[in-house]
Design an enzyme around this catalytic site. Structure first.
Site, PDB file in Angstrom:
ATOM      1  N   ASP A  65      82.249  49.729  61.711  1.00 33.98           N
ATOM      2  CA  ASP A  65      81.590  49.486  63.004  1.00 33.98           C
ATOM      3  C   ASP A  65      81.903  48.093  63.544  1.00 33.98           C
ATOM      4  O   ASP A  65      81.604  47.791  64.702  1.00 33.98           O
ATOM      5  CB  ASP A  65      80.072  49.670  62.889  1.00 33.98           C
ATOM      6  CG  ASP A  65      79.660  51.110  63.190  1.00 33.98           C
ATOM      7  OD1 ASP A  65      80.522  51.894  63.624  1.00 33.98           O
ATOM      8  OD2 ASP A  65      78.481  51.444  63.006  1.00 33.98           O
ATOM      9  N   THR A  88      71.571  55.055  59.195  1.00 38.49           N
ATOM     10  CA  THR A  88      72.945  55.544  59.107  1.00 38.49           C
ATOM     11  C   THR A  88      73.658  55.091  57.843  1.00 38.49           C
ATOM     12  O   THR A  88      73.321  54.057  57.264  1.00 38.49           O
ATOM     13  CB  THR A  88      73.752  55.060  60.336  1.00 38.49           C
ATOM     14  OG1 THR A  88      75.051  55.653  60.324  1.00 38.49           O
ATOM     15  CG2 THR A  88      73.906  53.551  60.361  1.00 38.49           C
ATOM     16  N   SER A 114      76.060  48.072  66.435  1.00 37.01           N
ATOM     17  CA  SER A 114      75.641  49.468  66.317  1.00 37.01           C
ATOM     18  C   SER A 114      75.432  50.063  67.701  1.00 37.01           C
ATOM     19  O   SER A 114      75.289  49.342  68.689  1.00 37.01           O
ATOM     20  CB  SER A 114      74.335  49.524  65.526  1.00 37.01           C
ATOM     21  OG  SER A 114      73.822  50.834  65.524  1.00 37.01           O
ATOM     22  N   GLY A 116      76.994  58.262  66.912  1.00 38.18           N
ATOM     23  CA  GLY A 116      77.936  57.170  67.162  1.00 38.18           C
ATOM     24  C   GLY A 116      77.783  56.612  68.559  1.00 38.18           C
ATOM     25  O   GLY A 116      76.675  56.390  69.045  1.00 38.18           O
ATOM     26  N   THR A 126      74.664  59.868  61.533  1.00 43.20           N
ATOM     27  CA  THR A 126      73.537  58.953  61.514  1.00 43.20           C
ATOM     28  C   THR A 126      72.360  59.888  61.583  1.00 43.20           C
ATOM     29  O   THR A 126      72.524  61.089  61.739  1.00 43.20           O
ATOM     30  CB  THR A 126      73.694  58.021  62.740  1.00 43.20           C
ATOM     31  OG1 THR A 126      74.847  57.222  62.557  1.00 43.20           O
ATOM     32  CG2 THR A 126      72.501  57.152  63.026  1.00 43.20           C
ATOM     33  N   ASN A 165      76.999  55.446  58.463  1.00 43.09           N
ATOM     34  CA  ASN A 165      78.149  55.509  59.360  1.00 43.09           C
ATOM     35  C   ASN A 165      78.764  56.898  59.282  1.00 43.09           C
ATOM     36  O   ASN A 165      78.219  57.832  59.831  1.00 43.09           O
ATOM     37  CB  ASN A 165      79.170  54.394  59.104  1.00 43.09           C
ATOM     38  CG  ASN A 165      80.072  54.222  60.315  1.00 43.09           C
ATOM     39  OD1 ASN A 165      79.754  54.738  61.375  1.00 43.09           O
ATOM     40  ND2 ASN A 165      81.168  53.533  60.175  1.00 43.09           N
TER      41      ASN A 165
END
Ligand code: GLY
Length: 574
Positions: free
Chosen positions: A428, A404, A457, A479, A386, A406
């Site tokens: 996610d 992001t 998130s 993350g 991200t 991911n």
């Protein structure tokens, strides 16, 4: 006034485009994309920009220098990151913006990706109900409907310069190219097998001979997409040619995003998540990011425990912070998800008596235990890749943006003919309630997949205000480690009085309830590790935690900007 700026900016863009070529290539926004420096710290009076890539920070700074505000700089920086930092900078992903405007107004924008219209709760499960490995992480089916361009246009109403001026450096960087560092060349070489596997058409990143340091990356398809966005606005992405290229790519590769999904996407203006910590006002992102709520819970659970007196990275301080992290993340797994689809009990989870109750079984002599410490009675996980940018201008506009794809390079699928990576944000979601996703976090009903829902998130773009004026602008990728890194950076500055550099650079630690291990970065003090081990903590050593970009206002009023030293992150100011 806006009109005048528009014309002035347009002329400037023209002049910039006509700069004499160097190495056969023109300069971009007065920046040489062939030879640039990396600055780790600046002190400035007029404005500061910090991001993951030097060219993007420099583009942002150029907008401040032309009379733009922090929102202008944040937009131009994001667009430049989509070109020069395609592992996380993006137009095929999503993000969040937290801003405090010069007049004191607080703004939070949600441009998180959204599950396509035909997505469903069990779409990644086989007939036996088992998770089909990898489908939510790579390739066409792993993508949510992108939000970044909608978010950028939603933020334009707070900008001063024209969109044409803000996007031009990104177009130039894509069209004329920029030089790759050794690290970037190695990353593209490492990506070749995945590019072959997950793409239906050739793209700018694929190569039959290895990339090397000093090569130029030219992205013609991406430049053409950016020009359509420049000329047609949001519709240049969500409708017409770009939407056609995305939906055709999806059809070719078994994805489910349609032209209608794209047309339906909207960025949402949200109520900021605001709380007070010892007189500081902390402004964070609400659902569908868990960032603001987790930060709130963690800070309030330490507030009355005199942590400053324990000392930075003392055993007592690390243990206390670990235990509040454990409790907050247990709540995340149970209660947090897109609040438009699931009633997240935010008030109950932040009530003082609730948080005091959560800490009742805290025992400074022994490690907590995640099988005993469950989510509280109040009535996933994310990838590392991200990126965050922080901007502050002289008028007091402060902007904190985290975006992001991911995973690194998202789904690894580049939209054929459009030149950008699509995200793999569907991972996610909790693809199967109770089953950990790729980074070990679990989720449940709150974060189950549903059409049109936004996946939970951990992104945590944050502002700290002192006397209602910007004091700290902070955020990071990483993350599930994002909220704990932001938590530690803020506590390091306001409780342990660390310099901004030490607050960011010193080794970090992370606990997320499950798995029940304390993650530590290399360099974490051995004596603290030993004494926590005696109390029953289990450790996992890991590479860098986050890439935190921070700006804080010094007592003399200057802006101190610090870029994380865990990457080529860059701080600019003037
Ligand atoms: N994909 C990272 C996050 O949203 O937290």
């Amino acid at each position: 006034m806006k009109q005048k700026l528009f014309i002035a900016a347009g002329l400037l863009a023209l002049i910039v485009s006509c700069d004499p070529p160097k190495h056969g290539i023109s300069r971009v926004a007065n920046i040489d994309p062939y030879s640039y420096t990396i600055n780790k710290r600046t002190e400035s009076e007029n404005g500061a920009v910090v991001s993951a890539h030097p060219l993007a920070s420099k583009v942002g700074l150029s907008m401040l220098k032309r009379g733009g505000n922090a929102v202008d700089a944040a937009i131009a920086t994001q667009l430049a990151l989509a070109v020069v930092y395609p592992n996380a900078g993006n137009i095929g992903g999503g993000g969040f913006m937290v801003a405090r405007l010069a007049d004191g107004k607080l703004v939070t924008l949600d441009y998180r990706e959204m599950a396509p219209g035909s997505a469903s709760r069990d779409m990644y499960l086989d007939e036996k109900g088992n998770v089909r490995e990898g489908q939510s992480m790579n390739g066409h089916l792993s993508s949510g409907v992108p939000g970044t361009i909608a978010g950028i246009f939603a933020s334009m109403k707070y900008a001063k310069l024209s969109f044409t001026a803000l996007i031009q450096p990104a177009i130039d960087l894509a069209e004329r190219g920029f030089v790759l560092t050794k690290r970037e060349a190695a990353a593209y070489n490492g990506l070749q097998a995945d590019l072959k596997k997950y793409n239906t058409q050739p793209n700018a990143f694929m190569r039959s001979v290895p990339w090397k340091e000093g090569d130029t990356l030219i992205q013609k398809d991406l430049a053409a997409t950016l020009k359509r966005i420049r000329d047609k606005g949001q519709a240049g992405f969500y409708e017409g040619e770009t939407a056609r290229l995305i939906s055709e790519e999806m059809k070719r590769g078994g994805g489910i995003i349609t032209a209608e999904d794209l047309k339906n996407y909207k960025a949402k203006s949200r109520e900021p998540h605001v709380f007070n910590y010892k007189g500081y006002t902390i402004v964070g992102m609400p659902m569908p990011s868990s960032g603001g709520l987790l930060l709130h819970q963690m800070m309030k659970m330490i507030e009355d425990r005199n942590i400053g007196a324990f000392g930075f990275q003392s055993t007592q301080a690390v243990q206390l912070m670990t235990e509040v992290e454990r409790r907050a993340y247990a709540d995340r797994a149970e209660y947090m998800g897109d609040a438009d689809f699931y009633k997240v009990p935010v008030k109950a989870l932040t009530a003082p008596e609730y948080l005091a109750g959560r800490m009742k079984d805290y025992d400074p002599d022994h490690a907590g235990n995640s099988t005993q410490i469950k989510p509280g009675q109040a009535t996933g996980h994310e990838s590392e890749e991200t990126t965050h940018l922080s901007v502050l201008d002289k008028d007091g506009n402060a902007v904190s943006v985290t975006t992001t794809l991911n995973n690194s390079y998202g789904s690894k699928t580049v939209v054929g003919g459009a030149g950008f990576f699509m995200n793999d944000e569907m991972d996610d979601f909790s693809v199967k309630p109770g089953v950990p996703n790729m980074y070990g976090a679990v989720g449940g009903e709150a974060n189950a997949i549903a059409a049109g829902k936004r996946m939970l998130s951990s992104m945590c773009p944050t502002l700290v205000l002192k006397d209602n004026k910007p004091y700290i602008v902070v955020g990071t990728p990483g993350g599930t480690t994002i909220p704990t890194s932001v938590f530690q950076t803020i506590v390091n500055i306001i409780e342990f009085n660390l310099s901004a550099e030490d607050a960011v650079y010193k080794p970090k630690f992370h606990h997320q309830w499950l798995p029940d291990v304390l993650n530590i970065e290399k360099g974490f003090p051995q004596a603290v590790r030993d004494s926590l081990q005696q109390r029953g903590y289990k450790f996992a050593e890991r590479g860098g935690i986050g890439r935190t970009e921070v700006i804080r206002v010094l007592p003399n009023g200057k802006m101190e900007a610090v870029a994380d030293n865990r990457g080529d992150d860059d701080a600019e100011g003037f």
